[in-house]
Scaffold this active site. Structure first.
Site, mmCIF file in Angstrom:
data_model
loop_
_atom_site.group_PDB
_atom_site.id
_atom_site.type_symbol
_atom_site.label_atom_id
_atom_site.label_comp_id
_atom_site.label_asym_id
_atom_site.label_seq_id
_atom_site.Cartn_x
_atom_site.Cartn_y
_atom_site.Cartn_z
ATOM 1 N N LYS A 164 0.533 -0.762 -0.097
ATOM 2 C CA LYS A 164 0.014 0.229 0.136
ATOM 3 C C LYS A 164 0.976 1.286 0.274
ATOM 4 O O LYS A 164 0.381 2.441 -0.405
ATOM 5 C CB LYS A 164 -0.966 -0.011 0.834
ATOM 6 N N SER B 81 -3.039 -12.583 3.140
ATOM 7 C CA SER B 81 -3.528 -12.281 1.847
ATOM 8 C C SER B 81 -2.122 -12.843 0.624
ATOM 9 O O SER B 81 -2.371 -13.890 0.311
ATOM 10 C CB SER B 81 -3.878 -11.344 1.548
HETATM 11 C C1 LIG Z 1 -3.309 -7.510 3.070
HETATM 12 C C2 LIG Z 1 -3.282 -7.234 2.024
HETATM 13 N N1 LIG Z 1 -3.620 -7.520 1.542
HETATM 14 C C3 LIG Z 1 -4.076 -8.111 -0.111
HETATM 15 C C4 LIG Z 1 -4.686 -5.994 -0.053
HETATM 16 C C5 LIG Z 1 -5.504 -5.845 -1.152
HETATM 17 O O1 LIG Z 1 -5.462 -4.629 -2.305
HETATM 18 P P1 LIG Z 1 -6.036 -4.056 -3.252
HETATM 19 O O2 LIG Z 1 -6.397 -3.123 -2.508
HETATM 20 O O3 LIG Z 1 -5.055 -3.555 -4.332
HETATM 21 O O4 LIG Z 1 -7.216 -4.548 -3.929
HETATM 22 C C6 LIG Z 1 -5.403 -5.328 1.038
HETATM 23 C C7 LIG Z 1 -5.707 -4.371 1.035
HETATM 24 O O5 LIG Z 1 -6.508 -3.941 0.588
HETATM 25 C C8 LIG Z 1 -4.126 -5.704 2.121
HETATM 26 O O6 LIG Z 1 -4.287 -4.823 3.486
#
Ligand SMILES: Cc1ncc(COP(=O)(O)O)c(C=O)c1O
Length: 330
Positions: A50, A290
């Site tokens: 992010k 994730s």
């Molecule tokens: C730990 C984590 N993985 C993946 C994502 C997914 O990213 P995106 O918002 O670009 O879909 C996020 C945030 O939303 C996240 O905090």
């Protein structure tokens, strides 16, 4: 870019250019026929993918003349975007107010507070508790309530859910980095989805380079989703299901940028947690929830006969340290 070659002016200059690492240990352990490469986004200065969009949205607003020195930025974030905003705001002379989701891990709110960010709960924003009780998190209405709150307080609302600078940050940086690092040899890309900025922006760039790219989104399976009736369930933190959800809760960038995955895999949270633990042993890599889920999805693809000899990239959003209070490494 080798970090040791120069003196940097601030952490904002360290965003992006993250390493792509082949998971040789996992490939051997599972006997995978395809290469699995992990894009390790925890190398960003505040520890997650992010940082790219926080910097991209700040620079976008600066360029548009809507953000001025000393301003306060507000956004809704499950944690990582907030941490990125808090860090980069401090480096660039802004203040940050984070509206956080109920149930955000203790580590995340502690990090935000340490950076000096102000934390707001849903109950602090007029209209949000009523919206949640009556209709749930309907994005359009929720965003309007946050905008009204930000306007009333003189804050600048940089909304990661609608700002094109979110997917465009990935289109401009994450995608090209993967393409360059692999010498143009990418057959598959896997990402989980919160706002869908990562999947859409990176996917769009890589598809333009390789129209045969297999673009794969992954989401928590039904039995791995938050459910008040099943508080004991493990989930995948920070990401959301995005197929089969009500229209008002669909991440907006898929339609807006017309980038849709070729496939969506439903993942079991416990299997993703097990993959996280496996990776510590096979490759010495300690991933967040994730990120472990993205590698799990990539490994599932790599087991398909038609993927033999191909290269699959998994976007690993962050590492494990923010999840030590959760069940993944217990
Ligand atoms: C730990 C984590 N993985 C993946 C994502 C997914 O990213 P995106 O918002 O670009 O879909 C996020 C945030 O939303 C996240 O905090």
């Amino acid at each position: 870019m080798p970090f040791e070659d120069k003196v940097y002016g601030s952490i904002a200059e360290l965003v992006g250019s993250t390493p792509l690492v082949e998971l040789h240990g996992l490939e051997r352990e599972l006997g995978l026929g395809a290469r699995v490469l992990a894009k390790l986004e925890y190398f960003n200065p505040s520890g997650s993918v992010k940082d790219r969009i926080a910097l991209g949205m700040i620079e976008g607003a600066e360029a548009a003349g809507t953000l001025h020195p000393g301003d306060t930025i507000l956004d809704f974030t499950s944690g990582n975007t907030g941490i990125s905003f808090a860090a980069i705001c401090n480096a660039r002379g802004y203040r940050f107010v984070s509206v956080i989701q109920p149930g955000v891990s203790e580590e995340r709110s502690q990090i935000l507070k340490t950076y000096g960010a102000e934390l707001l709960q849903f109950s602090d924003i007029p209209g949000v508790p009523e919206l949640m009780a009556n209709e749930g998190l309907v994005f359009e209405k929720f965003f309007a309530l946050l905008k009204a709150y930000a306007d009333a307080h003189g804050y600048v609302y940089l909304n990661q859910g609608v700002s094109l600078d979110n997917p465009l940050s990935h289109y401009r940086t994450t995608g090209p980095e993967i393409w360059r690092a692999t010498g143009g040899n990418v057959d598959g890309l896997v990402a989980l989805v919160g706002t869908a900025g990562t999947l859409v922006g990176t996917g769009k760039y890589l598809r333009e380079q390789n129209p045969d790219l297999l673009l794969v989104g992954a989401q928590p399976a039904l039995e791995s989703r938050k459910d008040p009736a099943h508080p004991e369930r493990n989930t995948i933190d920070g990401v959301v299901p995005f197929v089969g959800v009500p229209q008002g809760r669909m991440p907006l960038y898929l339609d807006r940028m017309n980038v849709h995955p070729d496939e969506v895999l439903d993942l079991d949270a416990d299997e993703a947690y097990a993959m996280g633990r496996t990776l510590t042993r096979t490759d010495g890599i300690f991933l967040g929830q994730s990120a472990a889920a993205a590698v799990l999805a990539a490994a599932k693809l790599a087991q398909r006969p038609e993927m033999a000899g191909k290269t699959i990239v998994a976007i690993c959003a962050d590492n494990a340290f923010k999840y030590l209070s959760t069940n993944i490494y217990r």
